[in-house]
Design a protein around this motif. Sequence first.
Motif, mmCIF file in Angstrom:
data_model
loop_
_atom_site.group_PDB
_atom_site.id
_atom_site.type_symbol
_atom_site.label_atom_id
_atom_site.label_comp_id
_atom_site.label_asym_id
_atom_site.label_seq_id
_atom_site.Cartn_x
_atom_site.Cartn_y
_atom_site.Cartn_z
ATOM 1 N N TRP A 121 0.842 -1.206 0.000
ATOM 2 C CA TRP A 121 0.000 0.000 0.000
ATOM 3 C C TRP A 121 0.879 1.258 0.000
ATOM 4 C CZ3 TRP A 121 -4.626 0.739 3.943
ATOM 5 C CH2 TRP A 121 -5.290 1.933 3.649
ATOM 6 N N VAL A 136 -5.727 12.532 -0.118
ATOM 7 C CA VAL A 136 -6.715 11.557 0.360
ATOM 8 C C VAL A 136 -7.134 10.624 -0.774
ATOM 9 C CG1 VAL A 136 -9.079 11.276 1.199
ATOM 10 C CG2 VAL A 136 -7.596 12.998 2.227
ATOM 11 N N VAL A 137 -7.389 11.182 -1.931
ATOM 12 C CA VAL A 137 -7.785 10.373 -3.086
ATOM 13 C C VAL A 137 -6.697 9.355 -3.422
ATOM 14 C CG1 VAL A 137 -8.163 10.445 -5.580
ATOM 15 C CG2 VAL A 137 -9.386 12.030 -4.091
ATOM 16 N N VAL A 146 -4.354 8.164 -1.403
ATOM 17 C CA VAL A 146 -4.235 7.172 -0.324
ATOM 18 C C VAL A 146 -5.284 6.070 -0.499
ATOM 19 C CG1 VAL A 146 -4.580 6.789 2.146
ATOM 20 C CG2 VAL A 146 -3.166 8.694 1.374
ATOM 21 N N VAL A 147 -6.527 6.468 -0.736
ATOM 22 C CA VAL A 147 -7.602 5.480 -0.906
ATOM 23 C C VAL A 147 -7.423 4.707 -2.206
ATOM 24 C CG1 VAL A 147 -10.091 5.148 -1.109
ATOM 25 C CG2 VAL A 147 -9.195 6.880 0.457
ATOM 26 N N SER A 190 -4.750 2.076 -2.138
ATOM 27 C CA SER A 190 -5.053 0.953 -1.243
ATOM 28 C C SER A 190 -5.703 -0.212 -1.976
ATOM 29 C CB SER A 190 -5.968 1.409 -0.105
ATOM 30 O OG SER A 190 -7.303 1.619 -0.560
ATOM 31 N N LEU A 196 -10.222 7.047 -6.260
ATOM 32 C CA LEU A 196 -10.839 6.816 -4.954
ATOM 33 C C LEU A 196 -11.944 5.776 -5.068
ATOM 34 C CD1 LEU A 196 -11.805 9.421 -2.292
ATOM 35 C CD2 LEU A 196 -13.528 7.816 -3.083
ATOM 36 N N GLY A 220 -10.501 2.233 -5.088
ATOM 37 C CA GLY A 220 -10.129 1.738 -3.767
ATOM 38 C C GLY A 220 -11.333 1.399 -2.926
ATOM 39 N N TRP A 221 -12.351 2.246 -2.974
ATOM 40 C CA TRP A 221 -13.572 2.032 -2.184
ATOM 41 C C TRP A 221 -14.247 0.722 -2.563
ATOM 42 C CZ3 TRP A 221 -15.711 5.750 1.329
ATOM 43 C CH2 TRP A 221 -16.943 5.385 1.881
ATOM 44 N N TRP A 242 -12.299 -2.489 -1.450
ATOM 45 C CA TRP A 242 -12.415 -2.881 -0.052
ATOM 46 C C TRP A 242 -13.784 -3.488 0.250
ATOM 47 C CZ3 TRP A 242 -8.610 -4.112 2.753
ATOM 48 C CH2 TRP A 242 -7.370 -3.471 2.601
#
Length: 429
Positions: free
Chosen positions: A76, A175-176, A178-179, A182, A223, A226-227, A230
């Motif tokens: 990550w 933030v975008v 990072v997500v 991931s 983003l 990533g969302w 998960w």
Amino acid sequence: MVGAVVVLVAASAYVGRRLLDEGVDIFLGWPPLLAEWLPHVGPGTPGALVVAVAVVVWGPQVADRLRWRPLLWLAWGTAFVWTMALALVDGWQRGIVERLTSSQEYLHDVPRVTALGGIGPMLRVFSDHILTTAVDPGQTWFWTTHVGGHPAGAFLLFAALDRIGLGSGGAVGVVVMVVGSSAAAAVAVTVRALGHEDLARRVLPFSVLLPGAVWVGVSADGLFAGWLAWGVALLAVATVRRGLASTAAATGAGLVLGYALYLSYGLVLGALLPLAVVVATRRWWVVGPALVGVLVVVAGFTAAGFWWFTGYADVKVIYAASIAASRPYAYFVWANLAAAAFALGPAAVAALRRAPALPRAALLLVGAATAAILLADLSGMSKAEVERIWLPFVVWAVLACGTLPHPRRWLLAQALLALAVNHLLLTVW
């Protein structure tokens, strides 16, 4: 396979340029990508080169030997650094800060939330301001392109980030990324939960060096990728747990997947991924609590005043009156695949031929991702810009890379493509 896709890309570039020369405004500066030719280097260049060399040289060995949890955090973190470095090739201001602050982006409309009286009132009137004056002359004002073109959940996230002090272009951009980065860990978690840790380890370096990272940094679709990933990972974990732990994970998966429906209308096709997990494992009991989670999200948005189907109907109207009207379906129905190839990279393209050699569960996930891409393409609701729009599906197609021999050679090819795109072209995202 790679040679065939190179021909496809060349053909899409040639035909796209001919269309522009003939006066057809396809709104692409460098077909088939939304970009312009601009060779350049930037502060992110050294970092991107270092990450590329490190992953190519040591990635497969580290992925094979490192303990699982440290490996996930390392993957990550490395994916994030790779994405950030690629974005910084364009500089901090142009490559990150300005990406989501333009007149067509989410942050442009965040001040309207306060003007409307807060998040609650905003959700109640969200659908009232999707149609533009081009299709509704009586409209007093309308949301910007990306706000109105997506369900209310996407804008709600950015409004929430603003409320907690992360509303600047730089903060939101980080933030975008990072997500979005991931997703590499989420895909690995999913495959391991399905019983194939060896495959998850082989795929991780390819997920880290995904050429699509060019558009993860920075586009909201990164983003979204990533969302969604998960949500699928949580459901996979639920299938290997028992009792309350399984129910909690499945319900959590439903909440995440349900919210994904309110990030982008196209993520309805993302339902093929959790379906693949359930079919592969035959753990049908997780469907119940997962659906409960989805229905909680749907009920929440509906009670707040946003009805998904009304929003989608309005978006189809404005889409038909937008630049999509001058983008010919006959061209983009195949040129889209050339654009998506830039996000997939040569390794994923080559590996798709070997996909039948994957374990059944992984094959179903790759098949679901491929089917989602093809359905989105045939729908005509994705004309160009799919190098970012299809990122939520691209991250799963990379699973096929676990079948490739000589992984370092293919990792090098992935890295070179991403570096070439970001240093030779100026992308919009």
